[in-house]
Write a protein that holds these residues in place. Sequence first.
Motif, mmCIF file in Angstrom:
data_model
loop_
_atom_site.group_PDB
_atom_site.id
_atom_site.type_symbol
_atom_site.label_atom_id
_atom_site.label_comp_id
_atom_site.label_asym_id
_atom_site.label_seq_id
_atom_site.Cartn_x
_atom_site.Cartn_y
_atom_site.Cartn_z
ATOM 1 N N ILE A 5 8.368 -7.478 -32.437
ATOM 2 C CA ILE A 5 9.299 -6.362 -32.265
ATOM 3 C C ILE A 5 9.681 -5.836 -33.643
ATOM 4 N N LEU A 6 9.410 -4.565 -33.880
ATOM 5 C CA LEU A 6 9.757 -3.912 -35.136
ATOM 6 C C LEU A 6 10.843 -2.878 -34.876
ATOM 7 N N LYS A 7 11.842 -2.848 -35.754
ATOM 8 C CA LYS A 7 12.929 -1.880 -35.606
ATOM 9 C C LYS A 7 12.990 -1.000 -36.856
ATOM 10 N N GLY A 8 13.112 0.301 -36.657
ATOM 11 C CA GLY A 8 13.177 1.235 -37.768
ATOM 12 C C GLY A 8 13.009 2.656 -37.269
ATOM 13 N N ASN A 9 12.728 3.575 -38.183
ATOM 14 C CA ASN A 9 12.447 4.963 -37.809
ATOM 15 C C ASN A 9 10.947 5.086 -37.551
ATOM 16 N N ILE A 10 10.592 5.160 -36.303
ATOM 17 C CA ILE A 10 9.186 5.063 -35.895
ATOM 18 C C ILE A 10 8.583 6.451 -35.755
ATOM 19 N N THR A 22 11.146 8.420 -33.477
ATOM 20 C CA THR A 22 12.181 7.664 -32.773
ATOM 21 C C THR A 22 13.059 6.991 -33.819
ATOM 22 N N GLU A 23 14.241 7.566 -34.051
ATOM 23 C CA GLU A 23 15.136 7.020 -35.068
ATOM 24 C C GLU A 23 15.804 5.741 -34.565
ATOM 25 N N ASN A 24 15.816 4.730 -35.445
ATOM 26 C CA ASN A 24 16.410 3.433 -35.101
ATOM 27 C C ASN A 24 15.870 2.913 -33.765
ATOM 28 N N GLY A 25 14.558 3.048 -33.621
ATOM 29 C CA GLY A 25 13.911 2.632 -32.391
ATOM 30 C C GLY A 25 13.221 1.289 -32.519
ATOM 31 N N TYR A 26 12.517 0.927 -31.464
ATOM 32 C CA TYR A 26 11.851 -0.371 -31.400
ATOM 33 C C TYR A 26 10.383 -0.185 -31.021
ATOM 34 N N TYR A 53 13.638 -3.143 -40.113
ATOM 35 C CA TYR A 53 13.322 -2.424 -41.349
ATOM 36 C C TYR A 53 14.341 -1.329 -41.645
ATOM 37 N N SER A 54 15.486 -1.400 -40.971
ATOM 38 C CA SER A 54 16.618 -0.503 -41.218
ATOM 39 C C SER A 54 16.197 0.967 -41.159
ATOM 40 N N ASN A 55 16.426 1.714 -42.254
ATOM 41 C CA ASN A 55 16.116 3.146 -42.262
ATOM 42 C C ASN A 55 14.712 3.463 -42.766
ATOM 43 N N ASN A 56 13.898 2.442 -42.951
ATOM 44 C CA ASN A 56 12.520 2.677 -43.402
ATOM 45 C C ASN A 56 11.672 3.266 -42.281
#
Length: 253
Positions: A5-10, A22-26, A53-56
């Motif tokens: 599971i990766l979290k960040g701006n996708i 998808t901002e702050n998505g998974y 990955y926060s805002n990356n």
Amino acid sequence: MITTILKGNIVSAASFGKLDITENGYLIAENGIIKGIFQNLPEKYSSLPIEDYSNNLILQSFSDLHLHAPQYPMLGMGMDLPLLDWLNTYTFPTEAMFNDNNYARKVYKKLAKELIENGTTRVCMFSSLHREATLILMEELENAGITGYVGKVNMDRNSNPLLQETTKESIEETLKWLDECKRFQYIKPMITPRFTPSCSDELMENLGKIADKYHLPIQSHLSENTNEIAWVQELHTDCTHLWALGQRQPLQP
């Protein structure tokens, strides 16, 4: 089951011309296969660890659809010369150095490492005409986690004496190389006549038959330079366009 599971701006491109953010998505993958991108984490994954990955930005990797591996040592060289002079002055002498397998291993290991570190995970690549060096290239790319296609270059005329095969050698080495390529899982072979001036009609015809027999893709060069176009017209006076070369006489199975 391995779930990532990766979290960040996708950033994703689901189809040509369409870009989704998808901002702050998974992003969720199971056994290396992406299952979906979600604004909110589905409940069934809530107990699993998350790589945050926060805002990356998290984005799709790059594909390089035309890359000459043996020209890697000469990046940025020869910008003062037009194509044909550049080939003879810089490129052919550099590619001739790949008859040394130790040199090929050193260069291709570094190339594969740099590609993967900069986000290029899929390639369509030219090697040199050297069969063993081409196998080394394929091995290093696969070891680095890169997928795609590599071609052993074919050249039986109009080249540096150190970088030219006979027609018979070119065909035989290609067939031997294809047999040895069977050990690779993610890097596949591609038939690669360099361009019309460096490949005789006999070689082109045989490469076409090989590609047809083994259901292989083909890569080459076409109309990159006005001097090249003029040269091809001199070599093949019966053709109006470079792309018509293969239409003069249909290949027989």
